[in-house]
Design a protein around this motif. Structure first.
Motif, short mmCIF file in Angstrom:
data_model
loop_
_atom_site.label_atom_id
_atom_site.label_comp_id
_atom_site.label_asym_id
_atom_site.label_seq_id
_atom_site.Cartn_x
_atom_site.Cartn_y
_atom_site.Cartn_z
N THR A 31 0.81 -1.00 -0.17
CA THR A 31 0.12 -0.13 -0.07
C THR A 31 0.93 1.19 0.14
O THR A 31 1.90 1.26 0.48
CB THR A 31 -1.05 0.12 1.22
OG1 THR A 31 -0.18 0.33 2.34
CG2 THR A 31 -1.69 -1.19 1.41
N SER A 32 0.47 2.41 -0.72
CA SER A 32 1.28 3.38 -0.90
C SER A 32 1.33 4.39 0.33
O SER A 32 2.50 4.94 0.53
CB SER A 32 0.72 4.11 -1.98
OG SER A 32 -0.48 4.51 -1.86
N PRO A 76 3.27 3.49 4.77
CA PRO A 76 3.17 2.40 3.52
C PRO A 76 3.21 1.03 4.25
O PRO A 76 3.63 0.98 5.22
CB PRO A 76 4.18 2.58 2.30
CG PRO A 76 4.98 3.29 2.86
CD PRO A 76 4.62 4.06 4.08
#
Length: 84
Positions: A31-32, A76
């Motif tokens: 996930t960013s 993240p």
């Protein structure tokens, strides 16, 4: 070894994580988060900073002794794996 290598906990913003494995590591971004910049430092102490975020699916490579540092407001998620 692949994904069986331990994935370290994500560091606090601005902290450094070192690849202490004797292998080349691929970091898979899951996930960013909300990253504003990140940098890679090689084992010789040379750093390259990127003033941009990360994206899910992005891969980064760390050689043994390399370091990664991220500046973020939302962390993240990542997963480490050994490259052969």
């Amino acid at each position: 070894i692949g994904f069986n290598v331990p994935t370290p906990n994500f560091p606090t913003s601005g902290a450094t994580v070192i690849n202490e494995q004797p292998y080349q590591i691929e970091i898979l971004i899951l996930t960013s988060g909300n990253v504003s910049s990140w940098g890679l430092t090689n084992a010789n102490g040379n750093t390259q900073t990127v003033c941009a975020g990360l994206f899910a699916g992005q891969c980064l490579v760390l050689e043994p002794g390399d370091q990664i540092q991220l500046t973020y407001t939302v962390a993240p998620e990542w997963r480490w794996r050994v490259l052969r």
